[in-house]
Design an enzyme around this catalytic site. Structure first.
Site, PDB file in Angstrom:
ATOM      1  CG  HIS A  65      -1.551  -1.372   1.431  1.00  0.00           C
ATOM      2  ND1 HIS A  65      -1.618  -1.848   2.780  1.00  0.00           N
ATOM      3  CD2 HIS A  65      -2.240  -2.134   0.639  1.00  0.00           C
ATOM      4  CE1 HIS A  65      -2.738  -2.849   2.572  1.00  0.00           C
ATOM      5  NE2 HIS A  65      -2.938  -3.203   1.217  1.00  0.00           N
ATOM      6  CE1 TYR A 135       1.426  -1.256   8.979  1.00  0.00           C
ATOM      7  CE2 TYR A 135       0.249  -2.112  10.785  1.00  0.00           C
ATOM      8  CZ  TYR A 135       0.633  -2.025   9.540  1.00  0.00           C
ATOM      9  OH  TYR A 135       0.293  -3.460   8.975  1.00  0.00           O
TER      10      TYR A 135
END
Length: 186
Positions: A65, A135
């Site tokens: 991504h 993240y």
């Protein structure tokens, strides 16, 4: 060694962040992020969003991504539990390493994180059951600006360490690369 150190990786702008891990009979402590330290290294990262993922089954792959400008983002990836094979792909238009990839094994407690600049796609394969990642993102997730690469694209030829499992419909649907893919214009 300071609490954090940066180590250049083969793709320009991609770094391995090493934390100093303090351990004693009570357990361990590590500073996972310090905006001031990264600025001092010339790699500023202002956090806009923090995400956490749990991947239940070994072999599962998530990714690859990225986001297009104006929402292109830096990411700092840390493994909190288990182990992953973390992959970064350079999708910066005009980069000398355009569509090259690099991977690092991240294990919980190893004091290592992967720091990706804007213009990189990210994905990983769980090397253990119940692999958990943290993240840190420099931009908000914006669905209208997302992009993705196929994890099985022969042009990338990513050498996944385990047979691929459990791709989401979204990830399995990313098209193979062709001459029309120009990458991210930063």
């Amino acid at each position: 060694m300071s609490e954090l150190s940066l180590h250049k990786l083969p793709l320009a702008g991609l770094f391995l962040l090493q934390q100093k891990v303090h351990q004693d009979e009570r357990g361990r402590f590590a500073r996972l992020f310090c905006e001031g330290s990264l600025e001092a290294f010339g790699q500023p990262l202002h956090i806009r969003q923090i995400n956490q993922s749990l991947t239940r089954e070994r072999g599962t792959v998530r990714g690859l991504h990225f986001q297009y400008p104006p929402h292109a983002e830096s990411k700092l990836i840390t493994c909190l539990r288990g182990a992953v094979w973390d992959v970064a792909v350079d999708v910066r238009h005009g980069s000398p390493t355009f569509l090259h990839w690099h991977a690092e094994r991240l294990d919980s407690g190893d004091g290592r994180s992967l720091l990706l600049p804007p213009g990189f796609a990210h994905g990983f394969q769980a090397l253990s059951d119940d692999a958990e990642l943290l993240y840190l993102h420099s931009a908000d997730y914006t669905p209208g600006h997302e992009g993705g690469l196929s994890v099985t694209d022969p042009h990338l030829a990513i050498d996944w360490p385990l047979p691929l499992k459990n791709l989401s419909a979204r990830d399995a649907g990313h098209p193979l690369l062709d001459e029309s893919f120009q990458g991210v214009h930063l």
